[in-house]
Scaffold this motif. Sequence first.
Motif, PDB file in Angstrom:
ATOM      1  N   GLN A   1     -13.496   5.131   3.399  1.00 33.64           N
ATOM      2  CA  GLN A   1     -13.092   5.566   2.062  1.00 33.64           C
ATOM      3  C   GLN A   1     -12.055   6.674   2.107  1.00 33.64           C
ATOM      4  N   GLY A   2     -11.646   7.079   3.297  1.00 36.52           N
ATOM      5  CA  GLY A   2     -10.777   8.252   3.376  1.00 36.52           C
ATOM      6  C   GLY A   2      -9.363   7.965   2.910  1.00 36.52           C
ATOM      7  N   THR A   3      -8.697   9.022   2.466  1.00 35.85           N
ATOM      8  CA  THR A   3      -7.290   8.871   2.131  1.00 35.85           C
ATOM      9  C   THR A   3      -6.468   9.361   3.306  1.00 35.85           C
ATOM     10  N   THR A   4      -5.165   9.040   3.247  1.00 36.67           N
ATOM     11  CA  THR A   4      -4.275   9.450   4.332  1.00 36.67           C
ATOM     12  C   THR A   4      -4.285  10.966   4.475  1.00 36.67           C
ATOM     13  N   SER A   5      -4.177  11.669   3.341  1.00 34.35           N
ATOM     14  CA  SER A   5      -4.096  13.133   3.426  1.00 34.35           C
ATOM     15  C   SER A   5      -5.362  13.731   4.003  1.00 34.35           C
ATOM     16  N   GLU A   6      -6.527  13.136   3.681  1.00 34.66           N
ATOM     17  CA  GLU A   6      -7.771  13.662   4.256  1.00 34.66           C
ATOM     18  C   GLU A   6      -7.758  13.543   5.770  1.00 34.66           C
ATOM     19  N   VAL A   7      -7.295  12.382   6.248  1.00 32.27           N
ATOM     20  CA  VAL A   7      -7.260  12.178   7.698  1.00 32.27           C
ATOM     21  C   VAL A   7      -6.324  13.190   8.344  1.00 32.27           C
ATOM     22  N   VAL A   8      -5.158  13.392   7.729  1.00 35.42           N
ATOM     23  CA  VAL A   8      -4.186  14.326   8.305  1.00 35.42           C
ATOM     24  C   VAL A   8      -4.734  15.750   8.287  1.00 35.42           C
ATOM     25  N   GLN A   9      -5.422  16.117   7.197  1.00 36.41           N
ATOM     26  CA  GLN A   9      -6.019  17.457   7.128  1.00 36.41           C
ATOM     27  C   GLN A   9      -7.021  17.652   8.252  1.00 36.41           C
TER      28      GLN A   9
ATOM     29  N   ILE B   1       0.819  -1.214   0.000  1.00 38.36           N
ATOM     30  CA  ILE B   1       0.000   0.000   0.000  1.00 38.36           C
ATOM     31  C   ILE B   1       0.854   1.266   0.000  1.00 38.36           C
ATOM     32  N   ALA B   2       2.154   1.098  -0.277  1.00 42.35           N
ATOM     33  CA  ALA B   2       3.036   2.267  -0.229  1.00 42.35           C
ATOM     34  C   ALA B   2       2.716   3.247  -1.343  1.00 42.35           C
ATOM     35  N   ASP B   3       2.813   4.527  -1.040  1.00 40.23           N
ATOM     36  CA  ASP B   3       2.649   5.612  -2.019  1.00 40.23           C
ATOM     37  C   ASP B   3       1.289   5.638  -2.670  1.00 40.23           C
ATOM     38  N   LYS B   4       0.292   5.027  -2.033  1.00 41.49           N
ATOM     39  CA  LYS B   4      -1.039   5.044  -2.647  1.00 41.49           C
ATOM     40  C   LYS B   4      -1.969   5.963  -1.879  1.00 41.49           C
ATOM     41  N   ASN B   5      -1.472   6.571  -0.841  1.00 40.48           N
ATOM     42  CA  ASN B   5      -2.271   7.517  -0.042  1.00 40.48           C
ATOM     43  C   ASN B   5      -3.442   6.831   0.657  1.00 40.48           C
ATOM     44  N   ILE B   6      -3.309   5.533   0.954  1.00 38.64           N
ATOM     45  CA  ILE B   6      -4.396   4.855   1.656  1.00 38.64           C
ATOM     46  C   ILE B   6      -3.962   4.323   3.012  1.00 38.64           C
TER      47      ILE B   6
ATOM     48  N   ASN C   1     -13.129   8.973  15.620  1.00 34.72           N
ATOM     49  CA  ASN C   1     -14.522   8.742  15.952  1.00 34.72           C
ATOM     50  C   ASN C   1     -15.485   9.302  14.920  1.00 34.72           C
ATOM     51  N   GLU C   2     -14.953  10.066  13.985  1.00 35.80           N
ATOM     52  CA  GLU C   2     -15.826  10.480  12.877  1.00 35.80           C
ATOM     53  C   GLU C   2     -15.711   9.400  11.817  1.00 35.80           C
ATOM     54  N   THR C   3     -16.656   8.530  11.770  1.00 32.91           N
ATOM     55  CA  THR C   3     -16.527   7.346  10.946  1.00 32.91           C
ATOM     56  C   THR C   3     -16.285   7.617   9.468  1.00 32.91           C
ATOM     57  N   ARG C   4     -16.704   8.741   8.989  1.00 32.41           N
ATOM     58  CA  ARG C   4     -16.487   9.043   7.579  1.00 32.41           C
ATOM     59  C   ARG C   4     -15.018   9.062   7.221  1.00 32.41           C
ATOM     60  N   LEU C   5     -14.199   9.399   8.212  1.00 30.93           N
ATOM     61  CA  LEU C   5     -12.785   9.582   7.913  1.00 30.93           C
ATOM     62  C   LEU C   5     -11.930   8.382   8.287  1.00 30.93           C
ATOM     63  N   HIS C   6     -12.463   7.166   8.048  1.00 33.75           N
ATOM     64  CA  HIS C   6     -11.625   5.996   8.240  1.00 33.75           C
ATOM     65  C   HIS C   6     -10.920   5.678   6.944  1.00 33.75           C
ATOM     66  N   THR C   7      -9.698   5.199   7.056  1.00 31.97           N
ATOM     67  CA  THR C   7      -8.997   4.764   5.857  1.00 31.97           C
ATOM     68  C   THR C   7      -9.448   3.356   5.490  1.00 31.97           C
ATOM     69  N   ALA C   8      -8.912   2.854   4.381  1.00 33.83           N
ATOM     70  CA  ALA C   8      -9.405   1.591   3.826  1.00 33.83           C
ATOM     71  C   ALA C   8      -9.268   0.414   4.778  1.00 33.83           C
ATOM     72  N   ASP C   9      -8.202   0.391   5.600  1.00 37.92           N
ATOM     73  CA  ASP C   9      -8.031  -0.773   6.480  1.00 37.92           C
ATOM     74  C   ASP C   9      -9.115  -0.859   7.541  1.00 37.92           C
ATOM     75  N   LEU C  10      -9.818   0.239   7.794  1.00 37.54           N
ATOM     76  CA  LEU C  10     -10.908   0.204   8.757  1.00 37.54           C
ATOM     77  C   LEU C  10     -12.251   0.139   8.050  1.00 37.54           C
ATOM     78  N   GLY C  11     -12.209  -0.037   6.752  1.00 32.11           N
ATOM     79  CA  GLY C  11     -13.465  -0.156   6.018  1.00 32.11           C
ATOM     80  C   GLY C  11     -14.017   1.167   5.545  1.00 32.11           C
TER      81      GLY C  11
END
Lengths: 396, 369
Positions: free
Chosen positions: A372-380, A320-325, A360-370
Motif C-alpha cells: 500500500q505504500g506510496t513512492t514518497s513513503e518508500v523514498v522517505q 501510473i505516471a504522477d500518481k505517486n505509486i 524487506n520491510e513488507t509494509r513499505l511495498h508499492t502497489a506493483d508488489l501488492g
Amino acid sequence: MASHSAVLSMSRLLSPFRGGLLGNPTKVFGTTLTSHRNKTLLTGDNIPPPAKYGGRHTVTLIPGDGIGPELLNHVREVFRFSCVPVDFEVVHVNSALETDSDMDNAITAIRRNGVALKGNIETKHTLPPSVKSRNNVLRTSLDLYANVMHCQSLPGVQTRHKNIDIIIIRENTEGEYSSLEHESVSGVVECLKIITRNNSLRIADYAFRLAREKGRRRVTAVHKANIMKLGDGLFLQCCREVASGYPEITFDSMIVDNTTMQLVSKPQQFDVMVMPNLYGNVVSNVCAGLVGGPGLVPGANYGQAYAVFETATRNTGKSIADKNIANPTAMLLASCMMLDHLQLYDYASLIRNAVLTTMNETRLHTADLGGQGTTSEVVQSIMRIIQSKGQLISEF
Amino acid sequence: MAGSLWRSTLSQVVGWVRRSSIQSSVSRRGMQTVTLIPGDGIGPEISAAVIKIFEAAKVPVKWEERNVTAIKGPGGRWMIPPDAKESMDRSKIGLKGPLKTPIAAGHPSMNLLLRKTFDLYANVRPCISIEGYKTPYTDVDLVTIRENTEGEYSGIEHVIVDGVVQSIKLITEKASKRIAEYAFEYARNNQRNSVTAVHKANIMRMSDGLFLRKCREVAENFKDIKFTEMYLDTVCLNMVQDPTQFDVLVMPNLYGDILSDLCAGLIGGLGVTPSGNIGANGVAIFESVHGTAPDIAGLDLANPTALLLSAVMMLRHMGLHPHADKIQTACFDTIRDKKFLTKDLGGNAKCSEFTSEICRRVQDLDGGH
C-alpha cells in the motif's frame, strides 16, 4: 588487447553511419591511459576515467516520459540528502517532435560527460516510420553494445520462484533492432535483421569476461539457429569461438522457445545468458517478471566509452505516471550501479543497502508488489535509513 | 379439449420426426474420416492409446492411417507421399503424432513440408491449467494464435560480406488479415471475450505496424469482441506475473513461437499441451508438439495426454462437443486422482494403464451404455 583495438577499428570501418563520425579524442587517449590504472571494473577496460571537476562528477540526466521524471527527481533527492558528489545535467527530450535536434543535444551531452542516467522515452508509433525509436537511436549512436541486467530474487518480495540469480547480457545495437525496413511491393514489408561477426564476438567476449570477473560457472547462449541458420548460426559460432578461450567456464546453448519454457518452470538452472537483441528483450522481461516485476530490476548499457543506466525493462509507465505509486527501487538501484561505475563505491553501497533494507520491510511495498505504500513513503524510509548510518565524509 | 389433445399429439409427432431426421442425418454423415499420422518414436503407442479411448467413448470417427516420409517427387522437389495428401484433402481433418527430422537428410523438416503442402497458416494452442498437475501457475486459460507461414521464419538469409549476415522478416497484408480474421472468428466461436495483438511496432515500425493495422481493421467487423494491443515485452512481463489477464493472443511467427512455448511452460510443458494447425481450404491438422522421445519408444512409458488433448480439440473443431467434453473430463479426472500417472507427470503407471483408466472413466460417464 591488440585484438580488441583491431576489432574496434574494424567495426568502425563497417559502420560509418554510427554516430562516431564526430570522433572523440578522449577515446584515443583513453585506451592508453587506462591500461596503467588497475581497473577491476569490467566495464572500465577501455572507458576513459570519469571526469571529475572540483571533486564532483557531472552526469547527464534524461527524464524521459511517464514515470521517468518523478523517479529521477527522487534519485536526485536521495543523492542530495546523502551528499553524493554528483551534479546532474538535465537534458529534456520531447517525444512528440518529429525532428532529431532534441536527441542530438542529449547525445552530445552524454558524449561530454561519459555517463548518463535516463528514463524511458516514449515512441509514438503513430508518427511516420522515418522517426525512429529515440531510445534505440541513443543506443546505436553511442555504440552501447552491451545491455546487462542482473536478476536476483529479493528476500522481501513474494514470487512464485525462489533463488533466482541470472545475469543477462544482451546485444544492444544490431539484430532485429536495425530499423531497416522497406515496402518493396504494396502490402509486402521486409524487415532486415543484421548479425555481424564483429558485434557477436564483441558481446560474447563481454559476456565471458563478466562471467570470469564475477566468478560465474556457466554461460548459456540463447538463439534460434535451427530456423535462422545463417544469422543466429553466426552468433552461436562466435560465442563458441570466444568460449574456447575460457576453459574454466562451461558454455552451452539453448533455443529461445525452450529457454522461455525452462525459465517459467526451473529458472534456477540458469547462470549467465548471452543473446542477440530481440531474444534479449523477451528473456529479460520474463526474468524481470519472475523476480517481482519491472519496478525492481536495474539495467545498464555499456559501450566502449560511455555508460547509460536505466531500469532494466525500459517501461514508460504512462498509466501510473504522477500518481505517486511507482516503485522507485529499479531507478535507485540503477543509480547505485552508476555510482559504482564512477568508483564512488561507498555511496553506492550506502544507498543500495538502504533500498534493500526498505524492500524487506513488507509494509513499505508499492502497489506493483501488492503493498500500500506510496513512492514518497518508500523514498522517505530510504533516506531515514541512510541518516541512521551517519553521513559519509565525501572523498577528496 | 380434443383440439389441445390433437395439438399435443401433433407436436409430439413433429418432435419425433425432427429427432429421427437429425439422427438419420447423423447416421448419414455417419463416421467422419480422420487421417491419422502416428509419427515416429512414441508416436505409434500414443496414437494407439487415443484410438482406444475414442472407441470407449464411441466417437463416430473412422481412422485412416497414413505415413508421411519425405519422398522426392517429379521435378526434384521434396513432398509428402501422394496417398497421404489425397487422404487429407478428402477428410480435411488430421491428427498427427511427433515426427522426427533426421539431421543432414537433405530434405526440410517434415513439419515444414506439411505446413507448405496444406498452407497451414494458423497455429492454435489453448493453454489451460490442468487441475491435477501442479505448476506454480494456476488458473491459466488462454489461447495463442500464431501466424505460421511468414514473418521471421521465411528462411530468407544472405551473407552480404564476410561476417555480416542479413535475415529477412516478411510481413504481408494478406497473411496478416487472414490470421487476424481467424483469431476473431475463433474468439467468437469459442465464447472468448477479448483478442490481444502482440507486436513490437515501436521498433519494427513498418512490418509490425502493418500487422497491427490489419488487426485493427478486422477488429472493426467484430465489435462484440474486445481488441487490445500490447508490446511483446509487456506481454512477457505480465505473463509470468499474472497469466489470468490474457485471453486470446494473436501474433506473427517468431513472437508466437516464443509465447506459445512460454504458455506451454506455464501449464506444465509440451507433454500436456494440445495444438492445432488450421489451413486454407478447410484443412485442419491437430498434433502433439513434443518430441519423438526415442529413448522411451516402445516401452509403454509414454504420456498420451498431449495427443489426447489435441484430439479433443479436433472433436470440438468437428462440432462433436459432447464427446469432447466427456473425454476431456475423464482425462483431467484421471490426472487429478493421481492414482495412474505416467512417469513424466510424477507417477509410475504404464501408458496402457493410464489409457485403460481413462477408458473406464469415459464409460462410467457414459452411464455404461
